[in-house]
Enzyme design. Structure first.
Site, mmCIF file in Angstrom:
data_model
loop_
_atom_site.group_PDB
_atom_site.id
_atom_site.type_symbol
_atom_site.label_atom_id
_atom_site.label_comp_id
_atom_site.label_asym_id
_atom_site.label_seq_id
_atom_site.Cartn_x
_atom_site.Cartn_y
_atom_site.Cartn_z
ATOM 1 N N THR A 8 29.338 22.424 21.628
ATOM 2 C CA THR A 8 29.834 21.721 20.456
ATOM 3 C C THR A 8 30.851 20.710 20.932
ATOM 4 O O THR A 8 31.154 20.639 22.118
ATOM 5 C CB THR A 8 30.506 22.721 19.491
ATOM 6 O OG1 THR A 8 30.855 22.036 18.314
ATOM 7 C CG2 THR A 8 31.752 23.298 20.090
ATOM 8 N N THR A 9 31.361 19.889 20.029
ATOM 9 C CA THR A 9 32.543 19.076 20.320
ATOM 10 C C THR A 9 33.494 19.183 19.143
ATOM 11 O O THR A 9 33.106 18.875 18.014
ATOM 12 C CB THR A 9 32.174 17.593 20.516
ATOM 13 O OG1 THR A 9 31.114 17.488 21.422
ATOM 14 C CG2 THR A 9 33.367 16.823 21.035
#
Lengths: 224, 289
Positions: A8-9
């Site tokens: 994810t970010t």
């Protein structure tokens, strides 16, 4: 082998006006994108946000649990819990489960009596206080854009644009990040969702297609 | 990667530690203070896993404070060091109360499978009686060894790299040995009125040594020899800080994953305090675009 980074970010940073929190919305299971519309910014209470990285169930459950504990603290002490206290509660819980396979890489962002607060808490029980954090597989890409464009005295619009841009660049390069870049702002009156833009659309907004002159054209060959 | 070192001088003890909080290739923070002030005249410099480091040192700090509240006098440095070592040793071998139901059954399965394998009449395929007997006894021996080896090899592999540590060591230790050790290395520096300054080297497997100079981490490869070369007993503060700076320079120039910033703390008759920071990268004050 080395456990792969959480796919994810997410990022958050403190600036003059408060805390800006942003995240992508892609959930991936190995090479399969299982969802493009995951809510990775969890609302713990009206003035505190948590970000999700790692196991979705772990993050959602423990943030919900943290919300319960914060509310109980409010009722018992007749005042809101500080961000320091909330993050320590979460860190202690996660520490007691260390080694048992929880996967949580979260940032607790909020506004309390001492002003804006931002803490990074992970499943090993580590807890860091800071001004800028980014978590997830796309975080190195986001850090680059974030570190370069960061100034403490930004306006809310500038900060939102920086957060959005950083998420966009991370989703561009990292396969496990994508979907919608949501941006939240935490100010003295609590959190507010500022925007949620599809990163595909953001790409063409930042890098519009330019009509270019044709250098060579394929022409029908006449005769032999 | 986490560099901690320190030594004893003339009426004081000095410790230095790096200040970067790292997760695989990412530096999350480069101004994380890893030297905790334990009480008025003690410092605890810790290196190791992020969660363990903070939680364990805070636990020691609170217990040291509790002793002072209960008894009206502070602990000596030696007592604090032995208490710390005792806690590390207990955690290394103690049984996790919740897992007491799960782990024995897992261990039992391993033992049982071993017993089945050895109990299988492989020897029926052999015809000569003495060979048959030897083979059978060998199989029983193997089953007994399996159980012992689980314990032994899990502990042997404690020295592997930090990342493998988590999933090939901590998890099996958790499941098969029920142990949940603290992976923290500590240098405890203190000053007592009667005995003067002292430094204690405490390993994550509960080693305890009273030393004149000590170091942990990759930085120890450089700082230990520097200290061996230039240290002499009864150094002044200026000489000591000079030696600390020499070590920091050496670590910065020779270690491939050298941390940029260090913090130096000192403890003497006037108490434990921060002496200086050595920063080559300032955190959160980045040049504006």
């Amino acid at each position: 082998m080395v456990k792969p980074a959480k796919g994810t970010t997410t990022l958050a940073f403190i600036f003059k006006e408060g805390v800006m929190v942003a995240a992508d919305s892609r959930a991936s299971m190995g090479g399969y994108i299982s969802s493009q519309s995951v809510k990775k910014i969890i609302e713990i209470n009206p003035y505190m946000l948590g970000t999700m990285a790692g196991g979705a169930a772990d993050c959602q459950f423990w943030h919900r649990n943290l919300g319960i504990k914060c509310r109980l603290h409010e009722l018992a002490n007749k005042r809101r819990i500080s961000v320091t206290g909330a993050s320590k509660l979460l860190a202690n819980i996660l520490y007691s489960y260390r080694g048992m396979g929880l996967s949580v890489g979260t940032m607790i962002a909020g506004w309390d009596e001492t002003g804006p607060g931002l803490y990074y808490v992970d499943n090993e029980g580590g807890r860091l206080k800071g001004m800028r954090f980014s978590v997830g597989s796309g975080s190195p890409y986001a850090y680059g854009v974030l570190d370069n464009g960061y100034r403490y005295d930004m306006s809310v619009e500038e900060a939102a644009e920086l957060a959005r841009r950083a998420i966009y660049h991370a989703t561009f390069r990292d396969g496990a990040s994508g979907g919608v870049a949501s941006v939240y702002y935490v100010g003295p009156n609590g959190w507010k969702k500022l925007s949620g833009d599809d990163v595909g659309e953001l790409h063409y907004r930042y890098y519009p297609v330019m009509p270019s002159t044709v250098e060579q054209e394929m022409v029908e060959v006449t005769g032999a | 990667m986490e560099c901690v070192f320190g030594f004893v001088g003339n009426g004081f003890a000095v410790v230095a530690a790096d200040t970067s909080a790292v997760h695989s290739i990412l530096v999350h923070k480069s101004n994380e203070d890893k030297i905790m002030v334990l009480d008025s005249h003690k410092l605890i410099a810790a290196s190791g896993e992020s969660g363990d480091r903070v939680q364990f040192t805070e636990y020691i700090q609170k217990n040291v404070a509790l002793y002072q509240f209960r008894n009206g006098i502070p602990l000596t440095t030696a007592a604090a060091a032995n208490f710390t070592r005792g806690e590390l040793a207990t955690a290394l071998r103690k049984v996790h109360p919740l897992a007491i139901l799960v782990a024995p059954s897992l261990r039992f399965c391993v033992w049982f499978v071993g017993l089945l394998v050895s109990g299988f009449p492989f020897h029926m395929f052999l015809n000569e009686i003495p060979v048959k007997f030897l083979f059978k006894s060998l199989l029983i021996f193997v089953a007994a060894m399996l159980d012992a080896q689980c314990t032994y090899w899990s502990l042997r592999f404690l020295d592997l790299a930090n990342l493998v540590l988590k999933f090939l060591i901590r998890l099996p230790m958790h499941i098969f040995l029920l142990a949940n050790p603290y992976f923290v290395n500590i240098l405890l520096a203190g000053y007592d009125k009667e005995t003067g300054p002292s430094l204690y080297y405490i390993d994550y497997i509960a080693t305890l040594h009273k030393v004149d100079k000590g170091a942990f981490g990759y930085g120890s490869y450089f700082s230990l020899s520097m200290m061996d070369r230039h240290y002499h007993s009864g150094m002044t503060v200026e000489e000591a800080i000079d030696l600390v700076d020499k070590c920091i320079m050496e670590i910065r120039s020779r270690l491939v994953v050298a941390p940029p910033n260090f913090v130096i703390k000192i403890v003497d008759k006037d108490g434990a305090r921060e002496y200086a920071w050595r920063e080559s990268v300032k955190d959160a004050a980045v040049a504006s675009a």
